[in-house]
Design an enzyme around this catalytic site. Sequence first.
Site, short mmCIF file in Angstrom:
data_model
loop_
_atom_site.label_atom_id
_atom_site.label_comp_id
_atom_site.label_asym_id
_atom_site.label_seq_id
_atom_site.Cartn_x
_atom_site.Cartn_y
_atom_site.Cartn_z
CG LEU A 1 -1.79 -1.11 1.59
CD1 LEU A 1 -2.57 -0.79 2.86
CD2 LEU A 1 -2.73 -1.41 0.45
CB CYS A 2 0.79 4.42 -1.87
SG CYS A 2 1.51 6.08 -1.76
CB ILE A 3 3.67 4.77 3.28
CG1 ILE A 3 3.54 5.04 4.78
CG2 ILE A 3 4.61 5.72 2.58
CD1 ILE A 3 4.80 4.75 5.57
#
Length: 130
Positions: free
Chosen positions: A78-80
């Site tokens: 997941l894109c942080i």
Amino acid sequence: MLYTLLITGSPYQSKACHTALRFIRAALNKYPDSIKGVFFYEDAVLIGNQTAQPPRDEINLTKAWQEVAEQHKVPLYLCIAAAVRRGIITESESRRYELEQHTLAEHFQLEGLGTLVDLMNTTNKIIQFR
């Protein structure tokens, strides 16, 4: 052929996560080592929220993706930045923000866009689901 999947569509507003799930299952059944990783970006990061509970008559997409990751050892990123903005945080991030619980579902990892670039540079094709 080695693939990276990039998913940007919300699990609640589009069929991106559903379609990608069908694709990855078919690909892994025929070619078990064909997927290097899956990167969820924008609203697609909502798939990694362990506290979301779908209605009983709908597929639990988070659980379905977790099963794929567990069975086939496919990393789910997941894109942080997108995830934290939407309240999806790890246990260490929850301590950092002085929150009582974390919301990141098991088998998902928070990573920066550098991970996506690495996936793009080390696979033959990138398939995006919006």
